[in-house]
Design a protein around this motif. Structure first.
Motif, short mmCIF file in Angstrom:
data_model
loop_
_atom_site.label_atom_id
_atom_site.label_comp_id
_atom_site.label_asym_id
_atom_site.label_seq_id
_atom_site.Cartn_x
_atom_site.Cartn_y
_atom_site.Cartn_z
N PRO A 57 54.15 1.83 19.87
CA PRO A 57 53.65 1.21 21.11
C PRO A 57 53.47 -0.30 21.01
CG PRO A 57 52.50 3.27 20.71
CD PRO A 57 53.36 3.03 19.50
N MET A 58 53.05 -0.79 19.84
CA MET A 58 52.85 -2.23 19.68
C MET A 58 54.14 -2.99 19.98
SD MET A 58 51.51 -4.41 16.37
CE MET A 58 52.92 -4.07 15.32
N TYR A 59 55.26 -2.46 19.51
CA TYR A 59 56.53 -3.16 19.72
C TYR A 59 57.10 -2.90 21.10
CZ TYR A 59 56.06 -4.11 14.83
OH TYR A 59 55.57 -4.57 13.63
N PHE A 60 56.69 -1.82 21.73
CA PHE A 60 57.03 -1.61 23.15
C PHE A 60 56.42 -2.74 23.99
CE2 PHE A 60 55.39 -0.08 27.25
CZ PHE A 60 56.58 0.29 27.88
N ARG A 121 45.88 -2.53 19.63
CA ARG A 121 45.32 -2.86 18.32
C ARG A 121 43.97 -2.17 18.10
NH1 ARG A 121 48.19 -2.98 15.01
NH2 ARG A 121 49.25 -1.71 16.57
N TYR A 122 43.19 -2.04 19.17
CA TYR A 122 41.89 -1.35 19.07
C TYR A 122 42.09 0.11 18.65
CZ TYR A 122 38.09 1.53 20.90
OH TYR A 122 37.11 2.49 21.05
N VAL A 123 43.01 0.78 19.32
CA VAL A 123 43.26 2.19 19.00
C VAL A 123 43.83 2.33 17.59
CG1 VAL A 123 44.55 4.26 19.64
CG2 VAL A 123 43.57 2.80 21.43
N ALA A 124 44.77 1.45 17.22
CA ALA A 124 45.41 1.53 15.91
C ALA A 124 44.41 1.36 14.77
CB ALA A 124 46.51 0.48 15.80
N ILE A 125 43.41 0.51 14.95
CA ILE A 125 42.46 0.21 13.87
C ILE A 125 41.20 1.06 13.96
CG2 ILE A 125 40.97 -1.60 12.92
CD1 ILE A 125 43.17 -3.61 13.67
N CYS A 126 40.70 1.26 15.16
CA CYS A 126 39.43 1.97 15.32
C CYS A 126 39.60 3.49 15.48
CB CYS A 126 38.66 1.42 16.53
SG CYS A 126 38.28 -0.34 16.41
N SER A 216 37.64 -5.39 22.92
CA SER A 216 38.49 -4.70 21.95
C SER A 216 38.36 -5.32 20.57
CB SER A 216 39.96 -4.75 22.41
OG SER A 216 40.13 -4.05 23.62
N TYR A 217 38.39 -6.66 20.53
CA TYR A 217 38.30 -7.33 19.23
C TYR A 217 36.90 -7.27 18.64
CZ TYR A 217 43.06 -8.90 18.90
OH TYR A 217 44.43 -8.92 18.76
N GLY A 218 35.88 -7.11 19.48
CA GLY A 218 34.54 -6.88 18.95
C GLY A 218 34.48 -5.58 18.18
#
Length: 312
Positions: A57-60, A121-126, A216-218
């Protein structure tokens, strides 16, 4: 009002006409920037479309962002190049409205798309275990469609509202494209209420996605600081740094330009500031994502290896 509003049939984009001795150099510079912008973003689009390792999804979203940057910069740069080359700076009222619509359309779409990328990025990391569920191909298409729909509504709403106001002259726009703030300078009569409506609408479309990005970044930072591994924290930071840098460049100048009264508009400095989000950010995006992303760099190497002639 209809009589007054029909007085001005065309505008003059003043642009960089005060730099009369530098027109040739400016044309060469902006032409090089435009060609590099299109080539760099087109390369990202082709890489993501053809490389099987860049199908997350990130590259989409990255592919969509690069395609959007090509369209975004193409709204202003070809006309600017034409004006620098020919010295003809007139633009019909309808052409000015069309340019404003597409510039706001693509700009607002990018605001929302950057928020969707922050959510990715939030979903991928959290929430890594639920990544494929929360960002399925259907969800990605829905987020992208929502971004484009919001962009279209912003572009149509702002453009139709501004060009329904009366323009009685003068018709010289102190800018290199049909931007909201300098055009408001040309509207007849008291525009304080109209100006407030435009600022509130701009604040909504800019600050709402920006607030989602900050939120999200928080959560991302809180999750990263809880990671026990230094290598894990470094990897998580590296996956976010490119997007965060693009967000700072784009939103920083957009907030400064749009969320303020027209009285603070400075025709000497504001067109230069507009270059950051209209010209500089689109050319930096492919550089940022290619130099700071290991997957994109690996895809580039694979592409170049395929282009090498086979050994005989």
């Amino acid at each position: 009002m209809s009589t007054n509003s029909s007085v001005v049939a065309e505008f003059i984009l003043v642009g960089f006409s005060h730099l009369a001795n530098l027109q040739g150099w400016l044309f060469t510079f902006f032409l090089a920037v435009y060609l590099l912008t299109v080539a760099g973003n087109l390369l990202i689009v082709l890489l993501v479309s053809t490389d099987s390792a860049l199908q997350s999804p990130m590259y989409f979203f990255l592919r969509m962002l690069s395609a959007l940057e090509i369209a975004y910069t193409s709204v202003t740069m070809p006309l600017l190049l034409h004006h620098l080359l020919t010295g003809q700076r007139h633009i019909p009222r309808s052409g000015c409205a069309l340019q404003m619509f597409f510039f706001l359309f693509f700009g607002a779409t990018e605001c929302c798309l950057l928020a969707a990328m922050a959510y990715d990025r939030y979903v991928a990391i959290c929430k890594p275990l639920r990544y494929t569920l929360l960002l399925s191909p259907r969800v990605c298409l829905q987020l992208a469609g929502l971004a484009w729909a919001c962009g279209a509504m912003v572009g149509l709403g702002h453009t139709s509202f501004i060009f329904s106001l009366p323009f009685c002259g003068p018709n010289a726009i102190p800018h290199f494209f049909c931007e909201i703030q300098p055009i408001l300078q040309l509207v007849c009569g008291d525009t304080s209420l109209n100006e407030l409506q435009i600022i509130l609408a701009a604040a909504l479309i800019i600050l709402c996605p920006f607030g989602l990005i900050l939120g999200s970044y928080g959560h991302i930072l809180a999750t990263i600081f809880r990671m026990p591994s230094v290598a894990g924290r470094r990897k998580a930071f590296s996956t976010c740094s490119s997007h965060l840098l693009v967000v700072c460049l784009f939103y920083g100048t957009a907030i400064f330009i749009y969320i303020r009264p027209k009285a603070s508009y400075n025709p000497a400095t504001d067109p230069v500031l507009s270059l950051f989000y209209a010209v500089v950010t689109p050319i930096l995006n492919p550089i940022i994502y290619s130099l700071r992303n290991t997957d994109v760099k690996a895809a580039l190497r694979r592409t170049f290896q395929k282009m090498k002639p086979a050994d005989t």
